[in-house]
Design an enzyme around this catalytic site. Sequence first.
Site, PDB file in Angstrom:
ATOM      1  N   CYS A 181      67.152  53.837  48.870  1.00  0.00           N
ATOM      2  CA  CYS A 181      66.907  54.796  50.253  1.00  0.00           C
ATOM      3  C   CYS A 181      65.922  56.279  49.813  1.00  0.00           C
ATOM      4  CB  CYS A 181      68.117  55.451  50.460  1.00  0.00           C
ATOM      5  SG  CYS A 181      67.914  57.005  51.766  1.00  0.00           S
ATOM      6  N   ARG A 272      63.809  43.039  64.531  1.00  0.00           N
ATOM      7  CA  ARG A 272      63.209  43.860  65.533  1.00  0.00           C
ATOM      8  C   ARG A 272      62.083  43.749  65.411  1.00  0.00           C
ATOM      9  NH1 ARG A 272      63.939  50.258  65.876  1.00  0.00           N
ATOM     10  NH2 ARG A 272      63.153  50.644  63.485  1.00  0.00           N
TER      11      ARG A 272
HETATM   12  P1  IMP Z   1      73.195  51.958  47.089  1.00  0.00           P
HETATM   13  O1  IMP Z   1      74.456  51.357  46.668  1.00  0.00           O
HETATM   14  O2  IMP Z   1      73.104  52.939  46.445  1.00  0.00           O
HETATM   15  O3  IMP Z   1      72.452  50.918  46.893  1.00  0.00           O
HETATM   16  O4  IMP Z   1      73.456  52.634  48.679  1.00  0.00           O
HETATM   17  C1  IMP Z   1      74.084  51.837  49.528  1.00  0.00           C
HETATM   18  C2  IMP Z   1      74.328  52.645  50.735  1.00  0.00           C
HETATM   19  O5  IMP Z   1      72.076  52.567  51.440  1.00  0.00           O
HETATM   20  C3  IMP Z   1      74.149  51.939  52.169  1.00  0.00           C
HETATM   21  O6  IMP Z   1      75.604  51.672  52.261  1.00  0.00           O
HETATM   22  C4  IMP Z   1      73.880  52.804  52.722  1.00  0.00           C
HETATM   23  O7  IMP Z   1      74.260  53.995  53.989  1.00  0.00           O
HETATM   24  C5  IMP Z   1      72.528  52.983  52.832  1.00  0.00           C
HETATM   25  N1  IMP Z   1      71.181  52.700  52.714  1.00  0.00           N
HETATM   26  C6  IMP Z   1      71.107  51.241  53.660  1.00  0.00           C
HETATM   27  N2  IMP Z   1      69.882  50.785  53.790  1.00  0.00           N
HETATM   28  C7  IMP Z   1      69.102  51.989  54.036  1.00  0.00           C
HETATM   29  C8  IMP Z   1      67.815  52.614  53.990  1.00  0.00           C
HETATM   30  O8  IMP Z   1      67.016  51.653  54.514  1.00  0.00           O
HETATM   31  N3  IMP Z   1      67.490  53.435  53.657  1.00  0.00           N
HETATM   32  C9  IMP Z   1      68.772  54.552  53.535  1.00  0.00           C
HETATM   33  N4  IMP Z   1      69.685  54.260  53.500  1.00  0.00           N
HETATM   34  C10 IMP Z   1      69.625  53.027  53.377  1.00  0.00           C
END
Ligand code: IMP
Length: 342
Positions: A181, A272
Amino acid sequence: MIKKFKDTITFDDVLLEPQYSDITSRGEIDTSSELCEGLRFELPIISSPMDTITESHMASTMADLGGLGIIHRYNSVETQGALVSAAETGGRIVGAAIGISGDYLERAKYAVDHSGAKVLCIDVAHGHHAMMQRAIGNLKDEFGDYVCVIAGNVATLEGFNDLADWGADSIRVGIGGGSICSTRIQTGHGMPTLQSVLECSQSDRSATLIADGGIKTSGDIVKCLAAGADFVLLGSLLAGTQETPGKVFYNQGRQYKAYRGMASVEAQINWRGHAASVEGVSHVVPYKGTVEKTINELSRGIRSGLSYSGCRSIAELQTRARFIRQTPAGQFESSTHIKSRF
Ligand code: IMP
């Protein structure tokens, strides 16, 4: 004008204090958790609705392992419906993600009425929003309590309470903490995930809490549960497993898979045709083998974690756990520091 700043914490700032335990085996520990009334899972783990994490194969395997998978929404209504009702998901509880504009209601009806989804996840980056109120209202009008509605994401107690009052059964908590993110860099907004969980868990509403974003280890999962989360939503911890969509590729003899934010340039162009407001990145992660191996390791870590606090259930952990702050020296000591010394 002098502004006051709130002091916040996240995962590595804290530890859980070990407490007296009379648990003699991990088998005594109950890791089950209720998402919506009458809908209980053996494990408090949900796979994220992302196109490199959850399609049919992941969702069916998560169900078999005691958790839940939510099929992402970056496809046509019919394609998503087919992923929800695929032969391998038959008879299992599977979730489907939807948005808050465009075809979201049609998508919801197709996923539930045609494909048999039992859980809908209103999946938007900034969920504390007027359009969210309308979307939850429309879903409740359409399905009543027949479908479990997850909504999010929010970062604050006000956001949590509003979504609960608008009718959400369960709420995703965490803004800007995801490993892929860039929301905080792009917009300057967000809140450390564990802080959001601690604040939202103060709610007196009955909606359940799903911690989402930045969870790196089973220790982080235990901290989320201790802070008041009922479930965790995982992206990077499950990325690179066999059951994620996408192919394994080789680089210098090593195996990798792609993992990308849904607001990354690559993901947006794929679903998209163009990219606007980029708030994520695309990355590659080492191939990890089956998700069963990863989930078993996480499950063992969660059970050990509950045992260190002397607790036999998540509910008990939520009442008994004691957090302590750690200094940078404490953080160093908490890491496997041999690696930085030799
Ligand atoms: P991780 O478990 O730290 O990899 O975070 C996953 C989470 O990041 C997901 O469940 C979403 O809430 C969030 N997320 C997914 N894609 C994006 C993005 O492109 N930008 C910001 N947050 C994201």
